[in-house]
Design a protein around this motif. Sequence first.
Motif, mmCIF file in Angstrom:
data_model
loop_
_atom_site.group_PDB
_atom_site.id
_atom_site.type_symbol
_atom_site.label_atom_id
_atom_site.label_comp_id
_atom_site.label_asym_id
_atom_site.label_seq_id
_atom_site.Cartn_x
_atom_site.Cartn_y
_atom_site.Cartn_z
ATOM 1 N N PHE A 1 -44.926 10.184 13.239
ATOM 2 C CA PHE A 1 -45.432 9.743 11.858
ATOM 3 C C PHE A 1 -46.264 10.894 11.265
ATOM 4 O O PHE A 1 -45.715 11.116 9.867
ATOM 5 C CB PHE A 1 -46.143 8.471 11.744
ATOM 6 C CG PHE A 1 -46.926 8.055 10.582
ATOM 7 C CD1 PHE A 1 -45.944 7.544 9.974
ATOM 8 C CD2 PHE A 1 -48.081 8.194 10.725
ATOM 9 C CE1 PHE A 1 -46.397 7.027 8.723
ATOM 10 C CE2 PHE A 1 -48.762 7.741 9.428
ATOM 11 C CZ PHE A 1 -47.672 7.207 8.209
ATOM 12 N N ARG A 2 -47.099 11.382 11.677
ATOM 13 C CA ARG A 2 -47.940 12.493 11.086
ATOM 14 C C ARG A 2 -47.323 13.789 10.788
ATOM 15 O O ARG A 2 -47.605 14.199 9.766
ATOM 16 C CB ARG A 2 -49.125 12.964 11.830
ATOM 17 C CG ARG A 2 -49.987 11.589 11.978
ATOM 18 C CD ARG A 2 -51.392 11.669 13.052
ATOM 19 N NE ARG A 2 -52.155 10.642 12.969
ATOM 20 C CZ ARG A 2 -52.057 9.284 13.397
ATOM 21 N NH1 ARG A 2 -50.982 9.297 13.867
ATOM 22 N NH2 ARG A 2 -52.878 8.235 13.284
ATOM 23 N N LYS A 3 -46.200 14.113 11.531
ATOM 24 C CA LYS A 3 -45.461 15.235 11.227
ATOM 25 C C LYS A 3 -44.603 14.996 10.297
ATOM 26 O O LYS A 3 -44.174 15.931 9.030
ATOM 27 C CB LYS A 3 -44.501 15.621 12.223
ATOM 28 C CG LYS A 3 -43.568 16.561 12.234
ATOM 29 C CD LYS A 3 -44.238 17.838 12.216
ATOM 30 C CE LYS A 3 -43.105 19.145 11.981
ATOM 31 N NZ LYS A 3 -43.810 20.411 11.866
ATOM 32 N N LEU B 1 -38.309 10.495 1.305
ATOM 33 C CA LEU B 1 -39.100 10.719 2.466
ATOM 34 C C LEU B 1 -39.914 9.373 2.613
ATOM 35 O O LEU B 1 -40.047 8.854 3.631
ATOM 36 C CB LEU B 1 -39.927 11.706 2.368
ATOM 37 C CG LEU B 1 -40.802 12.099 3.659
ATOM 38 C CD1 LEU B 1 -40.246 12.135 4.740
ATOM 39 C CD2 LEU B 1 -41.904 13.237 3.328
ATOM 40 N N VAL B 2 -40.461 8.808 1.602
ATOM 41 C CA VAL B 2 -41.163 7.719 1.343
ATOM 42 C C VAL B 2 -40.376 6.540 2.117
ATOM 43 O O VAL B 2 -40.737 5.387 2.617
ATOM 44 C CB VAL B 2 -41.979 7.586 0.179
ATOM 45 C CG1 VAL B 2 -42.529 6.014 0.255
ATOM 46 C CG2 VAL B 2 -42.956 8.538 -0.044
ATOM 47 N N LEU B 3 -39.194 6.290 1.451
ATOM 48 C CA LEU B 3 -38.314 5.146 1.734
ATOM 49 C C LEU B 3 -38.101 5.364 3.364
ATOM 50 O O LEU B 3 -38.118 4.302 4.030
ATOM 51 C CB LEU B 3 -37.086 5.495 0.953
ATOM 52 C CG LEU B 3 -36.031 4.271 1.322
ATOM 53 C CD1 LEU B 3 -36.587 2.904 0.863
ATOM 54 C CD2 LEU B 3 -34.524 4.530 0.466
ATOM 55 N N LEU C 1 -44.893 15.706 2.813
ATOM 56 C CA LEU C 1 -45.370 15.349 1.446
ATOM 57 C C LEU C 1 -45.776 16.486 0.503
ATOM 58 O O LEU C 1 -45.280 16.527 -0.421
ATOM 59 C CB LEU C 1 -46.414 14.316 1.338
ATOM 60 C CG LEU C 1 -45.951 12.833 1.668
ATOM 61 C CD1 LEU C 1 -47.015 11.784 1.675
ATOM 62 C CD2 LEU C 1 -44.914 12.328 0.681
ATOM 63 N N ARG C 2 -46.436 17.362 1.228
ATOM 64 C CA ARG C 2 -47.173 18.450 0.455
ATOM 65 C C ARG C 2 -46.411 19.699 0.297
ATOM 66 O O ARG C 2 -46.689 20.641 -0.414
ATOM 67 C CB ARG C 2 -48.434 18.923 1.094
ATOM 68 C CG ARG C 2 -49.572 18.031 0.850
ATOM 69 C CD ARG C 2 -50.992 18.571 1.527
ATOM 70 N NE ARG C 2 -51.980 17.590 1.095
ATOM 71 C CZ ARG C 2 -52.844 17.673 -0.044
ATOM 72 N NH1 ARG C 2 -52.242 18.411 -1.081
ATOM 73 N NH2 ARG C 2 -53.552 16.757 -0.145
ATOM 74 N N VAL C 3 -45.170 19.813 0.926
ATOM 75 C CA VAL C 3 -44.356 21.187 0.846
ATOM 76 C C VAL C 3 -42.934 20.669 0.357
ATOM 77 O O VAL C 3 -42.435 21.636 -0.246
ATOM 78 C CB VAL C 3 -44.019 21.638 2.378
ATOM 79 C CG1 VAL C 3 -45.563 22.278 2.906
ATOM 80 C CG2 VAL C 3 -43.587 20.634 3.155
ATOM 81 N N LEU C 4 -42.415 19.298 0.315
ATOM 82 C CA LEU C 4 -41.469 19.083 -0.300
ATOM 83 C C LEU C 4 -41.209 19.091 -1.836
ATOM 84 O O LEU C 4 -42.272 18.901 -2.641
ATOM 85 C CB LEU C 4 -40.936 17.672 0.091
ATOM 86 C CG LEU C 4 -40.454 17.360 1.593
ATOM 87 C CD1 LEU C 4 -40.105 15.903 1.535
ATOM 88 C CD2 LEU C 4 -39.208 18.284 1.921
#
Length: 446
Positions: free
Chosen positions: A2-4, A20-22, A9-12
């Motif tokens: 999960f953390r990976k 990604l959130v979906l 989020l910060r690089v996409l």
Amino acid sequence: MFRKLVSFLRVLPAPSIPPLVLQLLQFVKHSQSLSRELLNIINEFFSTKLGPGERDGSVTNTDLDSIEMVGEEGSRDELMQAESTVIYHLNKAASSGHIIGKEVTNLAKAGGQSPDLLLQPFALFLSLTFVSLKQYQETILGSLKTAIVQAISMEDARQNYVWSRNHMKKLPDIGDLLSLVITQSKKSGGWDLITEGVLDLGLCLLDVQTSSKADSKKVKTVNHIGARLLSKLIKKQSSSCSLVISALTDKILTTNVSSVQYTEALRIVVADTSTILMETPHVMDELVENVARLPFNTSRRALYALLPLVKLSRVLRDHLILALRKLLFCSSTDARQAATSGVLLLLKTFRISTSRSVSQLSQTQGSGSLSQVAVDVHRGGRMSNEALCLELLGVLRRCFMQSPEVKMVFYSGVIEVVNRNPELCEGVLEVAYTHLLYLWGPEGGS
């Protein structure tokens, strides 16, 4: 794992964040702790990248990560569109029974005690979308109202006490913050999701009542924010004017206690959006037709609130004139007082440029009714301000046959009419003189 995933989020690039959130929502749908952590990470991410200043373009985020992201991975507008899409995914997941809905509710509850948690763009945007979900509506609205009232109290303390000013964090202006969220949703997406929330929140803030004189200033501020929120809703979506006016009318007609805040909200909404409302003047029909149900002071405030629109809309003006004519024959003293006050308001509003025709009042308006106005309305004829004032002055003759309460409305208001519309002075004097002749002259048998 999960953390990976959340670290991406910060690089996409911005357009890749919503997909990604979906996927993450599917990953955590059976874990309350991971759902809470996901919501907190998303909240922190968008709150950091898009503060109020960055959203309206007045401030450039100088954070190195932000510079890299905005410069290489997408514009500020793309990031706001990504945020709106993420909020859409969160809302739809909650409507399908996802545990994330409970975590959003918990965030809103926490914000009720610590307004800074809720009164920031992402959390506020997300909360407004959840108002449309019936299972969360009451809780979310209550939390938003509590947070706003608490924030106003905190700002009042900051203004009045040095210690509070030095130790309490200054919260963003609530009106500006709400306006920012509404503007973004209209531009970047999500407007359909928050329309119901904006309307319900505005009405909810209007429902706040004063419990003591010490709270009156704070409560007026809360009510004012509610009124401006309703005005903003009409400005952003003109088709919502029927919903807003209908809701305000219902509040004015059904509230048992003093409805000052509702008539004041109507005044603000009409003044701010009269050019929009003039396209659909029928939205005021229910209020105009039910003025007789209102106490005199409430009806007077409601009629005053309508004046900017009455000046622009001939349809509403004609409808109001006919309604006032009927009220003068009503059995209710409050209704007859309201009719007299309404006629005086119209006389102050529709100014004339000459007194030539007004001097002919005694010859042309002996009946003292609005019969000619009614004929003009039904025939679709045009009516000049001069002709209108002649008819309205004529109807004031009936006040002399009314109860003392109605006469007092006339006596206390006619002086201001002459001050505001000096051309009516001669006509008003003729009305009074005719009545004096009736009482003490040949017509009175004395």
